[in-house]
Write a protein that holds these residues in place. Structure first.
Motif, PDB file in Angstrom:
ATOM      1  N   ALA A 515      64.173  22.819  54.002  1.00  0.00           N
ATOM      2  CA  ALA A 515      64.974  21.599  53.873  1.00  0.00           C
ATOM      3  C   ALA A 515      65.645  21.536  52.505  1.00  0.00           C
ATOM      4  N   GLY A 516      64.952  22.037  51.475  1.00  0.00           N
ATOM      5  CA  GLY A 516      65.548  22.048  50.138  1.00  0.00           C
ATOM      6  C   GLY A 516      66.789  22.915  50.085  1.00  0.00           C
ATOM      7  N   THR A 517      66.728  24.091  50.704  1.00  0.00           N
ATOM      8  CA  THR A 517      67.899  24.972  50.766  1.00  0.00           C
ATOM      9  C   THR A 517      69.052  24.301  51.503  1.00  0.00           C
ATOM     10  N   ILE A 518      68.736  23.617  52.604  1.00  0.00           N
ATOM     11  CA  ILE A 518      69.773  22.929  53.380  1.00  0.00           C
ATOM     12  C   ILE A 518      70.415  21.821  52.558  1.00  0.00           C
ATOM     13  N   ASP A 519      69.594  21.076  51.801  1.00  0.00           N
ATOM     14  CA  ASP A 519      70.135  19.990  50.974  1.00  0.00           C
ATOM     15  C   ASP A 519      71.044  20.525  49.872  1.00  0.00           C
ATOM     16  N   VAL A 520      70.630  21.615  49.233  1.00  0.00           N
ATOM     17  CA  VAL A 520      71.459  22.202  48.174  1.00  0.00           C
ATOM     18  C   VAL A 520      72.782  22.692  48.757  1.00  0.00           C
ATOM     19  N   ALA A 521      72.722  23.348  49.937  1.00  0.00           N
ATOM     20  CA  ALA A 521      73.946  23.834  50.570  1.00  0.00           C
ATOM     21  C   ALA A 521      74.885  22.679  50.917  1.00  0.00           C
ATOM     22  N   ASP A 522      74.323  21.576  51.417  1.00  0.00           N
ATOM     23  CA  ASP A 522      75.149  20.410  51.745  1.00  0.00           C
ATOM     24  C   ASP A 522      75.785  19.819  50.491  1.00  0.00           C
ATOM     25  N   GLU A 523      75.009  19.783  49.412  1.00  0.00           N
ATOM     26  CA  GLU A 523      75.535  19.223  48.166  1.00  0.00           C
ATOM     27  C   GLU A 523      76.642  20.097  47.598  1.00  0.00           C
TER      28      GLU A 523
END
Length: 725
Positions: A515-523
């Protein structure tokens, strides 16, 4: 056109003369300074920081909650994966497994290890595949301490049983050092310089200047890391960028110095003129790259800010070395700059009357005139090619590399494949759900049940309450892997639909590495357009101030955007779609690494602006002399084609050698930048620029408040001599 050989004036010329005359002092200061900084930086510099979490994302908040209420679970762990075709209960296999488990449990860096024979949940129903977790006893464990464990497990495998150790530290321990990549880049750059200059001495000056500057720059990066942390790939990236720009900057100045000597100037005057002219362009070039890198501040990510500061330091040191150390070296060489020459046929200078006569046009000038005969067709073809190459960019996905995209023979990759086969591909992409609760009686069971019943979830663990009774957590495993787009869609669906629609679910946070990777990618995806706007705007202001033309600045911005977009497209096609990926060293198709596009853009935009200035400033010089845009473009291209080609070839060689290294993320960055420089030096500089400038005609020189083109007021100060290369 005969260059003016009168002594150059101004601050930069004075700096060049001082360094030339006081060459021993300047060299001593540089050597002592670099040694001192290297001792401090490499001996006492900050360790890299690879924690991309933090901020206000849901995963960051979940991590903070877990650290606060479940501190006992925050250490790194290794995962032992086991596959035995005849089953793990075979006597010989069991002896092997128990021996390996005992070896892992007995290590001074590990905690208690549960044998798969003690917990049936660690074994698949057919008893062919098993796993167990090995906690690391210390919060900070060196990869050198984990490497023996990885090797011991891998060596224990035989025809009956395959064992592999996975986890972040196992992957890190098994990743080899960068190896010969930088050395190959240096060798390639030396060969290109030798061919371009035809002299070992002229080749050596840019190499020594750049290498000395890079050592100082990298050491400074490690020292500054105490104030602004940077990730571990910052050193590799800094070395790659520093080597490329350092050699290029010195190349421009040495070429200008050789021109001055050929025109009859004495060595001191030639060095002063080279620093006053080509040095001015280098000063602009370095400043442009640094300003572009500062655009990473807009991303709002701590480590990207650190990466921007660290890389900018290397660029600044190489720029200062080109302006101070290089003229000192020129003082030692003098007229011997052409010593140890490569045998070649003598040729006339490009700037001579014979070279510009119709019968002796250079290849670059003949090509420019071909483009100028059909400028609209050339512009359409060039623009169309760039747009076609950029099309894959529309499907770009961002993520972080995991074990699934590592080389197939790595223990971490083998571990991933075994666990995916036995427990599903989502085992390596767990989602951690966490929430603060009012009391131990608060029940997250309905939330866990709702998550477990969601399409795309394989299963979820029962909720657990923290020892202080103030938080609860459970883990869910997707049916898809870490790199799958479906996993990112699942996380968004859980946050947007499932949790808000379940009683008590609105306060539950979704976290974990995935989920952290997904959040960074979205940001990154949301902030990247803002960074692009900021970088383009700042660079345009700087370019307008230098060339005194709004039209040319706009042309440069549009062309640079197109070339970078094309580079993004090629990167997606190779890395994400898998076109030629295996041949270029990518073990599997994978999303583009999250930081790669945002790091590529400012660097490439800055470098593209550099080449634009080196070309346009020479065109501007010819236009100021003749007032004819067509002739100015053709002659400007002819005068700069050789050195820009050599500079681009050096950049491409340096960036391409990253493909020899082990880090797939660094490989992506190197490939993307090599493609961008290749496109910029060919399609853009050789086709797009002459075609568009031919179409614009005198409008190329438009500047608000300036008198009509061709008048004396429309000619800027002799900044354009900076392209005397």
């Amino acid at each position: 056109m005969v260059l003016d050989t009168t002594p150059a004036g101004g601050t930069l010329a004075g700096l060049g003369r001082f360094c030339f005359r006081r060459r021993r002092l300047v060299l001593l200061v540089w050597v002592v300074g670099v040694l001192a900084v290297a001792f401090a930086g490499f001996g006492y510099g900050a360790a890299p920081d690879n924690d991309f979490s933090g901020g206000d994302s849901p995963s960051a908040k979940a991590q903070q909650l877990m650290v606060k209420h479940f501190p006992e679970e925050q250490g790194d762990t290794l995962t032992l994966a086991i596959r035995a075709d005849r089953g793990i209960d075979d006597p010989a296999v069991r002896r092997k497994i128990e021996k390996v488990v005992a070896r892992l449990a007995g290590s001074p860096v590990t905690g208690p290890v549960t044998s798969p024979y003690q917990d049936r949940s660690l074994v698949t129903r057919d008893r062919r595949i098993a796993r167990t977790s090995i906690p690391l006893s210390a919060k900070e464990v060196e990869k050198s301490e984990v490497k023996p464990l990885v090797d011991a497990v891998k060596e224990a495998s035989d025809a009956r049983v395959t064992l592999a150790l996975g986890g972040y530290m196992a992957e890190k321990a098994e990743t080899p050092p960068q190896g010969p990549a930088e050395s190959v880049g240096i060798l390639a750059a030396a060969v290109i310089l030798f061919i371009a200059f035809g002299s070992l001495v002229a080749m050596g000056l840019p190499m020594v200047t750049a290498l000395l500057a890079i050592v100082g720059g990298l050491a400074l990066m490690k020292l500054v890391g105490h104030l602004v942390p940077a990730p571990n790939f910052a050193l590799t990236f800094g070395a790659m960028i520093g080597l490329g720009v350092g050699i290029d900057y010195a190349l421009f100045i040495v070429t200008r110095y050789k021109d001055g000597l050929a025109d009859g100037a004495d060595p001191e005057s030639a060095a002063a003129e080279a620093i006053a002219t080509a040095g001015h362009a280098v000063l602009f070039a370095g400043t442009t790259v640094v300003i572009a890198l500062m655009g990473l501040f807009v991303m709002g990510q701590r480590l990207m800010t650190g990466l921007a500061v660290a890389t900018s330091l290397t660029v600044l040191v190489t720029m200062i070395a080109a302006l101070t150390l290089l003229p000192a070296f020129l003082g030692f060489t003098g007229h011997r700059i052409n010593a140890l020459r490569l045998p070649r046929r003598s040729s006339r200078r490009d700037g001579s009357a014979a070279a510009r006569s119709p019968k002796r046009l250079t290849l670059a000038e003949r090509w420019a005139r071909v483009v100028q005969r059909r400028p609209l067709i050339a512009a359409l073809l060039a623009g169309g090619a760039l747009l076609i190459l950029a099309v894959p960019t529309l499907s770009m996905r961002l993520s972080q590399p995991d074990a699934s995209v590592q080389p197939r023979d790595r223990s971490s990759c083998i571990s991933y494949e075994i666990l995916a086969e036995g427990f599903g591909p989502g085992y390596g992409a767990p989602l951690v759900f966490a929430a603060e609760i009012d009391s131990e009686d608060t029940d997250l069971g309905p939330v866990a049940a709702a998550v477990a019943g969601t399409d795309g979830i394989a299963h979820a663990t029962p909720p657990r309450v923290s020892s202080d009774g103030k938080a609860a957590t459970f883990v869910a495993f997707p049916t898809t892997g870490y790199q799958d787009e479906a996993t990112a869609d699942l996380v968004h669906r859980l946050r947007d639909d499932v949790l808000p629609g379940t009683p008590g679910g609105e306060r539950v946070l979704v976290g974990g590495p995935n989920a952290g990777t997904i959040d960074v990618a979205d940001e990154v995806g949301s902030r990247l357009p803002l960074m692009i706007v900021v970088v383009v705007a700042m660079s345009m202001v700087l370019l307008i101030a230098l060339v005194r033309s709004v039209t040319i600045a706009l042309q440069a911005a549009v062309m640079n955007l197109l070339s970078i977009g094309a580079a993004y497209g090629v990167l997606v096609a190779v890395v994400q779609w898998g076109w030629l990926g295996t041949a270029l060293g990518f073990p599997a198709a994978m999303p583009v690494t999250t930081w790669t596009p945002m790091m590529m853009f400012p660097i490439l935009f800055g470098l593209s602006m550099d080449y634009q200035v080196f070309l346009i400033s020479r065109v501007r010089e010819e236009y100021a002399r003749t007032g004819d845009t067509r002739e100015a473009v053709a002659r400007g291209l002819a005068r700069t084609a050789k050195v820009i080609t050599a500079a681009a070839a050096i950049m491409i060689a340096v960036f391409t050698t990253s493909l020899l290294g082990p880090d797939v993320a660094v490989k992506q960055g190197g490939l993307g930048m090599a493609v961008a420089v290749l496109i910029d030096a060919t399609i853009v500089r050789m086709v797009f620029v002459p075609a568009v400038m031919e179409l614009c005609g005198k409008a190329n020189w438009w500047m608000p408040g300036r008198r009509k083109p061709g008048s004396s007021a429309s000619v800027p100060l002799k900044v354009e001599e900076g392209a005397g290369v």
